[in-house]
Each structure stands twice: as C-alpha cells, then as structure tokens.
Write a protein that holds these residues in place. Structure first.
Motif, PDB file in Angstrom:
ATOM      1  N   GLY A 161      28.377  39.202  39.529  1.00 33.77           N
ATOM      2  CA  GLY A 161      29.160  40.053  40.651  1.00 33.77           C
ATOM      3  C   GLY A 161      28.065  39.394  41.623  1.00 33.77           C
ATOM      4  O   GLY A 161      28.388  39.929  42.824  1.00 33.77           O
ATOM      5  N   ALA A 162      27.004  39.007  41.363  1.00 32.64           N
ATOM      6  CA  ALA A 162      26.509  38.297  42.547  1.00 32.64           C
ATOM      7  C   ALA A 162      27.256  37.057  43.346  1.00 32.64           C
ATOM      8  O   ALA A 162      27.921  36.300  42.982  1.00 32.64           O
ATOM      9  N   ALA A 163      26.231  36.640  44.789  1.00 32.45           N
ATOM     10  CA  ALA A 163      27.137  35.253  45.145  1.00 32.45           C
ATOM     11  C   ALA A 163      27.060  33.969  45.086  1.00 32.45           C
ATOM     12  O   ALA A 163      25.729  34.463  44.110  1.00 32.45           O
ATOM     13  N   LEU A 164      27.866  33.094  44.703  1.00 32.84           N
ATOM     14  CA  LEU A 164      27.697  32.642  44.546  1.00 32.84           C
ATOM     15  C   LEU A 164      27.173  31.068  45.161  1.00 32.84           C
ATOM     16  O   LEU A 164      27.814  31.372  46.862  1.00 32.84           O
TER      17      LEU A 164
ATOM     18  N   SER B 159      44.194  29.676  33.927  1.00 34.24           N
ATOM     19  CA  SER B 159      44.644  28.722  35.000  1.00 34.24           C
ATOM     20  C   SER B 159      44.678  29.841  36.537  1.00 34.24           C
ATOM     21  O   SER B 159      44.989  29.129  37.608  1.00 34.24           O
ATOM     22  N   ALA B 160      44.246  31.415  36.015  1.00 31.13           N
ATOM     23  CA  ALA B 160      44.146  32.107  37.143  1.00 31.13           C
ATOM     24  C   ALA B 160      43.696  32.052  38.223  1.00 31.13           C
ATOM     25  O   ALA B 160      42.533  31.531  38.184  1.00 31.13           O
ATOM     26  N   LEU B 161      44.578  31.645  39.434  1.00 34.30           N
ATOM     27  CA  LEU B 161      43.458  31.282  40.259  1.00 34.30           C
ATOM     28  C   LEU B 161      42.944  33.030  41.596  1.00 34.30           C
ATOM     29  O   LEU B 161      43.686  33.548  41.676  1.00 34.30           O
ATOM     30  N   MET B 162      41.401  32.845  42.011  1.00 36.41           N
ATOM     31  CA  MET B 162      40.959  33.893  42.736  1.00 36.41           C
ATOM     32  C   MET B 162      40.289  32.568  43.631  1.00 36.41           C
ATOM     33  O   MET B 162      39.541  31.360  43.448  1.00 36.41           O
ATOM     34  N   TRP B 163      39.853  34.006  45.508  1.00 39.59           N
ATOM     35  CA  TRP B 163      39.979  32.916  46.388  1.00 39.59           C
ATOM     36  C   TRP B 163      38.484  33.503  47.524  1.00 39.59           C
ATOM     37  O   TRP B 163      38.516  34.722  46.957  1.00 39.59           O
TER      38      TRP B 163
ATOM     39  N   GLN C  74      42.096  41.862  36.180  1.00 36.76           N
ATOM     40  CA  GLN C  74      40.786  42.360  36.809  1.00 36.76           C
ATOM     41  C   GLN C  74      40.082  42.430  38.158  1.00 36.76           C
ATOM     42  O   GLN C  74      41.817  42.337  39.036  1.00 36.76           O
ATOM     43  N   ARG C  75      40.622  42.665  37.204  1.00 35.48           N
ATOM     44  CA  ARG C  75      40.365  42.739  38.453  1.00 35.48           C
ATOM     45  C   ARG C  75      40.141  41.460  39.491  1.00 35.48           C
ATOM     46  O   ARG C  75      39.316  40.346  39.125  1.00 35.48           O
ATOM     47  N   LEU C  76      40.782  41.345  39.967  1.00 37.89           N
ATOM     48  CA  LEU C  76      41.273  39.850  40.979  1.00 37.89           C
ATOM     49  C   LEU C  76      40.328  39.500  42.190  1.00 37.89           C
ATOM     50  O   LEU C  76      40.722  41.197  42.772  1.00 37.89           O
ATOM     51  N   ALA C  77      39.383  39.013  43.193  1.00 38.47           N
ATOM     52  CA  ALA C  77      39.467  39.433  44.838  1.00 38.47           C
ATOM     53  C   ALA C  77      40.449  39.010  45.114  1.00 38.47           C
ATOM     54  O   ALA C  77      40.770  38.019  45.088  1.00 38.47           O
ATOM     55  N   ARG C  78      40.831  39.599  46.264  1.00 39.35           N
ATOM     56  CA  ARG C  78      41.327  39.235  47.085  1.00 39.35           C
ATOM     57  C   ARG C  78      42.001  39.274  48.482  1.00 39.35           C
ATOM     58  O   ARG C  78      42.223  39.420  48.872  1.00 39.35           O
ATOM     59  N   PRO C  79      41.233  37.956  48.283  1.00 43.91           N
ATOM     60  CA  PRO C  79      41.025  37.846  49.407  1.00 43.91           C
ATOM     61  C   PRO C  79      42.613  36.380  49.589  1.00 43.91           C
ATOM     62  O   PRO C  79      43.097  35.457  50.227  1.00 43.91           O
ATOM     63  N   VAL C  80      43.431  36.788  48.450  1.00 44.56           N
ATOM     64  CA  VAL C  80      44.464  36.142  48.921  1.00 44.56           C
ATOM     65  C   VAL C  80      45.406  35.851  49.471  1.00 44.56           C
ATOM     66  O   VAL C  80      45.852  35.127  50.088  1.00 44.56           O
TER      67      VAL C  80
ATOM     68  N   PHE D  71      26.947  26.095  50.369  1.00 43.33           N
ATOM     69  CA  PHE D  71      28.745  27.337  50.842  1.00 43.33           C
ATOM     70  C   PHE D  71      27.929  28.231  49.859  1.00 43.33           C
ATOM     71  O   PHE D  71      27.664  28.079  48.569  1.00 43.33           O
ATOM     72  N   THR D  72      27.906  29.585  50.335  1.00 45.32           N
ATOM     73  CA  THR D  72      27.109  31.089  49.942  1.00 45.32           C
ATOM     74  C   THR D  72      28.427  31.557  49.565  1.00 45.32           C
ATOM     75  O   THR D  72      28.736  32.061  50.816  1.00 45.32           O
ATOM     76  N   SER D  73      28.967  32.042  49.024  1.00 43.11           N
ATOM     77  CA  SER D  73      30.285  33.059  48.648  1.00 43.11           C
ATOM     78  C   SER D  73      29.589  34.583  49.267  1.00 43.11           C
ATOM     79  O   SER D  73      28.161  34.825  49.121  1.00 43.11           O
ATOM     80  N   PRO D  74      30.263  35.353  49.329  1.00 44.40           N
ATOM     81  CA  PRO D  74      30.373  36.927  49.292  1.00 44.40           C
ATOM     82  C   PRO D  74      29.913  36.796  47.908  1.00 44.40           C
ATOM     83  O   PRO D  74      30.095  36.584  46.769  1.00 44.40           O
ATOM     84  N   PRO D  75      29.390  38.620  47.416  1.00 44.64           N
ATOM     85  CA  PRO D  75      29.186  38.875  45.845  1.00 44.64           C
ATOM     86  C   PRO D  75      30.863  38.620  45.580  1.00 44.64           C
ATOM     87  O   PRO D  75      31.259  39.226  46.154  1.00 44.64           O
ATOM     88  N   LEU D  76      30.482  38.631  44.378  1.00 44.93           N
ATOM     89  CA  LEU D  76      32.157  38.066  43.640  1.00 44.93           C
ATOM     90  C   LEU D  76      32.168  39.179  42.854  1.00 44.93           C
ATOM     91  O   LEU D  76      33.306  39.948  42.564  1.00 44.93           O
ATOM     92  N   GLY D  77      31.443  40.340  42.576  1.00 47.33           N
ATOM     93  CA  GLY D  77      32.639  41.835  41.892  1.00 47.33           C
ATOM     94  C   GLY D  77      32.209  41.229  40.723  1.00 47.33           C
ATOM     95  O   GLY D  77      31.965  40.123  40.341  1.00 47.33           O
ATOM     96  N   THR D  78      33.000  41.999  39.990  1.00 45.40           N
ATOM     97  CA  THR D  78      32.999  42.662  38.636  1.00 45.40           C
ATOM     98  C   THR D  78      34.452  41.774  37.869  1.00 45.40           C
ATOM     99  O   THR D  78      35.439  41.596  38.824  1.00 45.40           O
ATOM    100  N   LEU D  79      34.341  40.501  37.074  1.00 40.61           N
ATOM    101  CA  LEU D  79      35.149  39.636  37.271  1.00 40.61           C
ATOM    102  C   LEU D  79      36.111  39.190  35.753  1.00 40.61           C
ATOM    103  O   LEU D  79      34.114  39.739  34.528  1.00 40.61           O
TER     104      LEU D  79
END
Length: 598
Positions: free
Chosen positions: A393-396, A422-426, A14-20, A437-445
């Motif tokens: 895709g939006a902020a959470l 169990s895959a983790l993303m941050w 996934q594409r995973l978000a990667r501030p990992v 708490f408001t995240s940046p846009p999450l993108g495609t997950l």
C-alpha cells in the motif's frame, strides 16, 4: 497438445492501478521498432523434458519441475541461476503434465496429473515439503494464484471425463479446501486472473468436444458465474492479460483443427471481439503448461513455439500489438518446439526451456534458448536492487540511473509486472530525479512476485523483484526494571506469506529480542532505567525480513522497589525518580505500621 504416457497408473486426460490509458499510450507510442528480437542458445538443462512446469523464483532464478521424455515421467527437477543448471532433487510425485505456482512464501506449489499429493519446493533450504492432499485427481486443470495468496485449481480430466469441481490451497495451513464448482466440466482450458481479482476460465475440452462457455470465479464468495462465451471454442489455447484490462485468447485446438483465430474479452462489457489472427496455426505454445503467452515490458505479447494440426512445430515467433490489434512475425527460434516453458527474466529476456517436436520423429529437448526483444533507440535506465519484501500500500522508492532519459528531461514511469501471469501496471512519479524515483501510494495489489521497472521514453529498465506485505502492528510496551515487554499485532495481510517469527529493536542502543511465530510478545532486556526508548517490530518471513512497523510511543524502564507500581509509558526521568521515591516511602510506612500492630 500434450503427449500421454502410461508408465504408471495415471488419470487420463485487482484490483489494478489505472493510470493505464496515459501510461500505455506513452509506452506504446515510443516502441515503434521494426527490427526483430534475437534468439540465442543458453546453457542446456541436465535432462530433456516437455510438459513440465516452470516458475520464476524470488531471487530471479528459474525452476523447471517434472514433465516427461522418451524414458517416461521425470522425477527430478532443475534450477537455472548464473547461466548454469543444477539439480534440486525429486519432488516425490510424477505425471504426464506438471503445474506449479510460486507462493507468497517464495516456496513453489507443484502438482501433477498422476498424484493427489501436492508438493512444496523450498528454494531457500533447497528441500521438498508436504503440500497437502487434493480432493480429486485432475489432468490439465487450471492453476491460478489469487489476490489473497491462495491458489485456485479448477476442472481437469478424470476417469469419467472432466471435472467441474474446484479447490483452494491455503499456504497458511498447507491444506486444500473444496470451493464452488463450475457450471461446465472442462480440462485443457485457459484461465487468467483479471484486474478485478476474479478468475476467468475459457472453453477447454470435455468428452463431447470443445466446451463452448466461459465462467468467472469470485474469491470473495467462492462461486462461479457464467459469462459471455468465446467466439471460437478451443482448448490448448493462450490467454493473456493485456495492459488495458482485457484478455487476449489466441490459437488452440478447435473442432475443425488448430486455429489462427484470436479474440479479446472485455470484462467491463462482458464481450468477446475478434482481433487480428495469428500468422501461423498453433497450439501448445511455450509458456505455462496451459500455454500462456508472454506479455513483454513493452506491452506487446510474444507467442513462440507450438504446433499445427499435423504436429509440425513452429519456430517463427510472433508479436501482438494491442495498439493495432495485429500480429507480426518476429524472429525464428533455433529449435521449433511445443509444450516447453517460457519465463520473463528480470533483465527483460525470455528464457525458453525444453519441450518436444513430433515430426519427423518424437524428440524431447534439453536445449534452452533466450529471446532478447528489440527496444527503441536510446539509453536504457538501470534500477538498483531492493529488499524483496516491501510495505504493501505504500509508495515504492527506487534508485538507479538514467531516470530522466538521454536528454535529462524525460518523465519516468514505474511499471510493476506479475511474474505468475505477466499482468502489467503503471504509476507516474510522485517525485523523481535522474537517479531516484518515488511512486504515489500503490494501494491494494494482488499477492504476487512483481518485477519492478522504470520506463523512460518507452524503454524499460531491468527489473528488481519485490513482494508486498503488511508490517506488524505498532508495538506497545510495559516497562520494568531495565527492561520493557513489547506486544504487537501480526501483519493484517501477508499475501500468503505468514511470518516465521519477529524481531523487536529498541532505540536508542539497538537492544532487542526475537520470538518465533505465532507469539507476538517478547521482553527487551539490558535497558537503562530512566531512559526513554521507542520500539519497532519486523516480521521474519520464509523469504526474508518484512517491512518495519511504525514506531511505538516512548517507554521508560525504571527500577522497581518493593511493590512500586509499573511506571506510565512515556514518563519523564523526573517523574520516574519521584515515583520511585514515593514507592520507597510507602513501602517503609507499610513496614513500620506492621511493627506497631505487632
């Protein structure tokens, strides 16, 4: 390894978000705890069972499905909620081993090695539905939820050995379609969805013994590619995605017996590297039927249960630390068992259900245990529940308390964890306070059920369960007298969760209309002529209301006199009045002209 019964005709075995980087360093840097987790008994199931399937449902409850015990195949299934188990009836299929995946609809796809027919459990209606017919009987295949919400079933045993074939289940059509075949036939292999959205399958077993190779399935092309083989071929092993994108392969049955060996696959470099060995040899660990370990919110991997080569079960659990590449004995279950299920719950505990032991005699368990992991010292943040279906895709945005830690100056991190593997993303905060708490846009997950948490000073909160889906397209309307007919496009990407219907709402006033899918048009009546209205559309899915569409342009209903034209959307009240007067005048002239010609 699973037991085999022959009570009814059944296929053999996934594409995973990667501030990992930063997030993982922050998380693991705060989780240096020396105390072990704690095991406590929970309410027992109604039936002892092993080799069953288990899933986390959209409401946070757990379902266990099928399996076997000393009486043979188990046809009934159970559901755990509020500390109690209740029957959810019989699926209508049975076999030695059951597998299951929770779909985007919230329904559960269930299959066994004894039936071509698949079944769907609907947890909202508490009923069983037809799940279509597979192309071939399979014993011990892999079953993987893909990013688009389809399910890949690959390999498995057959009467002549093992299968190389694979097929896809489409929740939109509830049908099965053959896809590309693997290069190597295999069963009892390990499989995991990688961050790229591709599926890694590793090793397994065939007539000649352990399969030495690994392959990757690309959903975009429906084809498989050979990749680097594992260092130690094995079956009945555990394969777990790590927060940095690598996959941890541990334990299992090798040509020389049950192993403690563990290794890491790096999909970027296509390499396998040995890592720290387990303290105890084990295969058939508790988890999914293919013995998936549990990745904890702290980033560590919990392996529990399983058995050695003599079928002695192992009650001591172990934790793998990705930061050090080593395993540490953690704590002791009350009952050593193999081939049970393990489920990470929204509160962060792990629920272990059923399984069996073979020594000194074959015993199946209805007993359930709950593992509570040790957390770093400090206050635990609390997250309030969100509506299940959130905008893809939006902020959470989350609310709760303790988002800035005990000192009020800590920085919170959003953690999303897939319930199926169990895959983790941050994500860091775009904005936050102690209670928001408001995240940046999450993108495609990838399509999945996610556990959403806030992590502060390495301490994870409880989780709220969310799924991500697109809203319907922005509605457009055609005005009439005291009404507007609204049309829209269906959601572009539902993640395997197609709408059952749609609800349109007008503003001001809240008037609306509803229509069953696949229709994408309905008329809102009871509106005031001359008043501009805007409209939104919300899809109704099997598991709840989806995100609301963007707001339409203003549309003004107007009284239609004679053959007056349809007003232009957004026309002002003065323009509406002039249009109506002009229409009336034209209609009158038409009637006078007709009389003169007569």
């Amino acid at each position: 390894m699973p037991l085999t019964y022959a009570i009814a005709p059944v296929t053999p075995l996934q594409r995973l978000a990667r501030p990992v980087g930063l997030a993982l360093a922050i998380l693991l840097g705060h989780t240096s705890v020396s105390a072990a987790g704690v095991w406590n008994f929970d309410t027992s199931m109604g039936s002892a069972r092993g080799q069953h399937a288990g899933v986390l449902l959209d409401d946070g409850s757990v379902a266990v499905l099928g399996g076997v015990n000393r009486l043979g195949f188990i046809t009934g299934s159970e559901r755990y909620a509020g500390g109690a188990w209740s029957s959810i009836g019989a699926s209508g299929i049975a076999g030695n081993v059951a597998e299951a995946v929770t779909l985007g609809t919230g329904q559960v796809l269930v299959r066994t090695d004894g039936s071509l027919q698949a079944r769907l459990y609907d947890p909202v209606a508490n009923t069983w539905l037809d799940g279509g017919t597979q192309s071939v009987l399979r014993a011990l295949p892999s079953m993987t939820l893909l990013p688009d919400g389809k399910v890949l079933v690959a390999g498995g045993g057959s009467a002549g050995g093992s299968q190389a074939s694979a097929e896809l289940f489409d929740p939109q059509t509830r049908s099965w379609t053959v896809t590309g075949s693997m290069a190597q036939a295999r069963r009892a292999h390990a499989a995991v969805l990688l961050g790229s959205g591709r599926v890694l399958v590793v090793s397994g077993f065939d007539i000649g013994g352990e399969v030495p190779g690994a392959e990757i399935y690309d959903p975009a092309t429906g084809t498989w590619s050979l990749v680097a083989p594992p260092l130690v071929p094995r079956h009945y092993a555990s394969l777990t995605p790590l927060p940095d994108g690598r996959a941890l392969l541990a334990g299992g049955f090798t040509a020389t017996g049950v192993t403690t060996h563990a290794e890491l696959y790096d999909p970027v470099f296509n390499t396998w590297t040995a890592t720290g060995a387990l303290n105890f040899p084990r295969n058939g660990m508790v988890g999914s039927p293919m013995a998936q370990a549990t990745l904890l919110p702290t980033g560590r991997v919990l392996i529990a249960g399983g058995a050695d080569g003599a079928r002695n079960t192992q009650p001591v659990a172990e934790l793998y630390d990705p930061a050090t590449g080593s395993w540490a004995a953690d704590s002791v279950m009350h009952i050593g068992r193999e081939n049970g299920t393990a489920h990470l719950l929204p509160d962060g505990d792990v629920l272990v259900a059923g399984g069996f032991s073979s020594n000194p005699s074959l015993t199946f368990y209805a007993e359930v245990e709950r593992y509570t992991p040790e957390l770093p010292a400090g206050p635990q943040p609390v997250v309030n529940a969100l509506p299940l279906l959130q905008r893809a895709g939006a902020a959470l945005s989350l609310t709760g308390m303790g988002f800035t830690g005990g000192g009020g100056a800590s920085t919170p991190i959003l953690q999303l964890q897939r319930a199926d593997n169990s895959a983790l993303m941050w994500w860091p905060a775009a904005s936050h306070t102690g209670t928001t708490f408001t995240s940046p846009p999450l993108g495609t997950l990838p399509a999945a059920l996610y556990l959403a948490r806030i992590v502060v000073d390495g301490i994870p909160s409880n989780a709220t369960l969310v799924r991500l889906t697109d809203p319907p397209g922005t509605p457009v309307g055609t005005a009439g007298s005291a009404q507007v007919t609204v049309t829209w496009a269906p959601p572009a990407n539902t993640g395997g969760n197609p709408p059952d219907g749609y609800t349109v709402t007008a503003s001001p006033g809240g008037a609306g209309c509803s229509v069953a899918a696949p229709a994408t048009r309905c008329t809102v009546t009871g509106l005031a002529n001359g008043t501009p209205y805007t409209f939104t559309v919300q899809a109704q899915h099997p598991n709840g209301s989806g995100p609301v569409s963007s707001v339409s342009a203003a549309i003004t209903p107007v009284a239609v006199i004679g053959s007056s034209p349809v007003p232009v959307p957004g026309l002002s009240p003065v323009g509406v009045a002039l249009t109506a007067l002009a229409a009336a005048a034209l209609a009158g002239l038409g009637r006078k002209g007709a009389r003169r010609r007569g």
